[in-house]
Design an enzyme around this catalytic site. Sequence first.
Site, PDB file in Angstrom:
ATOM      1  N   CYS A  71       0.978  -1.123  -0.082  1.00 48.52           N
ATOM      2  CA  CYS A  71       0.119  -0.032   0.203  1.00 48.52           C
ATOM      3  C   CYS A  71       0.818   1.281  -0.021  1.00 48.52           C
ATOM      4  CB  CYS A  71      -0.936   0.012   1.291  1.00 48.52           C
ATOM      5  SG  CYS A  71      -2.062   1.283   1.405  1.00 48.52           S
ATOM      6  N   CYS A  80      -2.574  -0.270   9.138  1.00 50.48           N
ATOM      7  CA  CYS A  80      -1.913  -1.887   8.772  1.00 50.48           C
ATOM      8  C   CYS A  80      -0.204  -1.776   9.452  1.00 50.48           C
ATOM      9  CB  CYS A  80      -1.890  -2.339   7.372  1.00 50.48           C
ATOM     10  SG  CYS A  80      -3.820  -2.344   6.752  1.00 50.48           S
ATOM     11  N   CYS A 158      -7.778   1.518  -0.562  1.00 49.27           N
ATOM     12  CA  CYS A 158      -7.004   0.720   0.711  1.00 49.27           C
ATOM     13  C   CYS A 158      -6.983  -0.739   0.272  1.00 49.27           C
ATOM     14  CB  CYS A 158      -8.069   0.911   1.947  1.00 49.27           C
ATOM     15  SG  CYS A 158      -7.787  -0.272   3.173  1.00 49.27           S
ATOM     16  N   GLN A 281     -18.176  -9.979  11.844  1.00 49.48           N
ATOM     17  CA  GLN A 281     -16.853 -10.092  11.483  1.00 49.48           C
ATOM     18  C   GLN A 281     -16.560  -9.374  10.106  1.00 49.48           C
ATOM     19  OE1 GLN A 281     -14.570 -11.144  13.677  1.00 49.48           O
ATOM     20  NE2 GLN A 281     -15.371 -12.593  14.923  1.00 49.48           N
ATOM     21  N   TYR A 310     -22.429 -13.474  24.170  1.00 50.40           N
ATOM     22  CA  TYR A 310     -22.098 -12.256  23.383  1.00 50.40           C
ATOM     23  C   TYR A 310     -22.342 -12.822  22.014  1.00 50.40           C
ATOM     24  CZ  TYR A 310     -18.915 -11.721  27.304  1.00 50.40           C
ATOM     25  OH  TYR A 310     -18.461 -11.627  28.684  1.00 50.40           O
ATOM     26  N   GLU A 331     -27.344 -11.835  24.171  1.00 52.07           N
ATOM     27  CA  GLU A 331     -26.703 -10.322  23.711  1.00 52.07           C
ATOM     28  C   GLU A 331     -27.559  -9.447  24.564  1.00 52.07           C
ATOM     29  OE1 GLU A 331     -24.867  -7.619  22.320  1.00 52.07           O
ATOM     30  OE2 GLU A 331     -24.192  -9.671  21.426  1.00 52.07           O
ATOM     31  N   ASP A 374     -17.427 -15.425  22.534  1.00 48.66           N
ATOM     32  CA  ASP A 374     -16.763 -14.571  21.603  1.00 48.66           C
ATOM     33  C   ASP A 374     -16.792 -13.111  22.042  1.00 48.66           C
ATOM     34  OD1 ASP A 374     -15.492 -13.539  19.508  1.00 48.66           O
ATOM     35  OD2 ASP A 374     -16.757 -14.065  18.063  1.00 48.66           O
ATOM     36  N   CYS A 401     -10.207 -12.051  20.208  1.00 53.16           N
ATOM     37  CA  CYS A 401      -9.285 -10.835  19.399  1.00 53.16           C
ATOM     38  C   CYS A 401      -8.356 -10.516  19.934  1.00 53.16           C
ATOM     39  CB  CYS A 401     -10.450 -10.084  18.530  1.00 53.16           C
ATOM     40  SG  CYS A 401     -11.257  -9.152  19.887  1.00 53.16           S
TER      41      CYS A 401
END
Length: 446
Positions: A71, A80, A158, A281, A310, A331, A374, A401
């Site tokens: 990029c 990034c 991008c 996601q 979640y 949730e 999650d 994550c």
Amino acid sequence: MIKNEEYIVEVIDINANGGGVAKYEGMAVFIPGAVPGDVAKVKIIKVAKSYAVGKLLELVEASEHRAEPPCVYAAKCGGCVAQHIKYEFQLKYKQKQVKDCLERIGKIREVEVLPTIAMENPIHYRNKAQYPIREVDGKIQIGFYAAKSHQVVDIEDCVIGNQKNGAIVDAIRKFLKDNKISIYNEATHKGLARHLVIRNSINFDEAMVCLVINGKKLPHAQDLVERLRAIPGITGILLNHNTAKGNVILAEQTTTLDGRDYIMDKIGELTFKISLLSFFQVNPVQTKVLYDIALGVAALTGSETVLDAYCGIGTISLFLAKEAKRVVGVEAIPQAVANANENAQINGIANVEFVLGNAEDVVLGEKFDVVVVDPPRKGCEEDFLKTIVANAPAKMVYISCDPATLARDVKFMYENGYVVNKVQPVDMFPYTSHVETCVLLSRLTT
């Protein structure tokens, strides 16, 4: 080490933010943009008690792991941070990051962390983009923040975003300029146009475009609609009305200017309805890989009652329902629960129930065989983990994550009778420092 002095150092490691780590006379030196194997001239810009931060001035010798960033904005954009690292090495350092956190924070020794699962084509994978809009010296800037700042790097395209986005950004920029729309200023809280949010479907030719404004109305809104209609595949044009101060991008109130207020996409064989505020996601290709792993380690036989904490819009719940007796998804966001119920109907899945509320309240009322979590980046609340331990499911599948909060929560479960059986990192976010991990925990029986 002395601030503002220059040193020659050898980079020997990489940190959680994708920057290089060197050692100089026993002191750690963190160097953004450096790669293990580099020999570099650095200028020290910060000196603390146990570490220093260096600015990379010159490569004396380049590492074999160094790559040319794909990029053109890589040196400025803060999105990034790993574009200067060969993809194969990105996968290895993400594996190491997970292992280091489990050992250092989780105190889980001799844990096997499997190699990170690569993405076959690690570009143009993101299905969501959020662009801040600012004005500098009379020029409208639409892009992403520079590293550790709120200065916007103006971007035309991008490399990890959807290929349709460049045309949308160009149309928005020209609309704002031609119609003299005022641009939001964070310091004064004045100006109208704040953010541009785009959600894309990778399985259907659909895109949702939302302009976030600091007000109730957008002048010349019909002109915006006509400009965006000229771009193929845009199925919804929205305004989000965010008049609050602060960094939150989207507010609750949204107006639909044209088309639908949602897009449709698929993960595997399942179809999902995704609204503006729904969590979905950002890399559906690798999400399918991740969910297949979660389903595999859960090893459901069809007799289990499963809790999906979640649960969001029900993506994991509906995957699990294929092989479980019953799934309960929990949730705390009302719109997500509504979307989850719609998605169950769309896919004809009846053995799933979605509950609005806190997961610990649901756990107190029912016994579960398997629990799947999650959570957001901050991980699970300790009260929730205590409730899970008291419920004593045979298995817990933890999707994370953030390796640090994963390790913290795994440590709690380990100390309360659960053992780590499998740790599988998945590269959901190529060219960034982030990694997704699926961990199977099983309850020890006495």
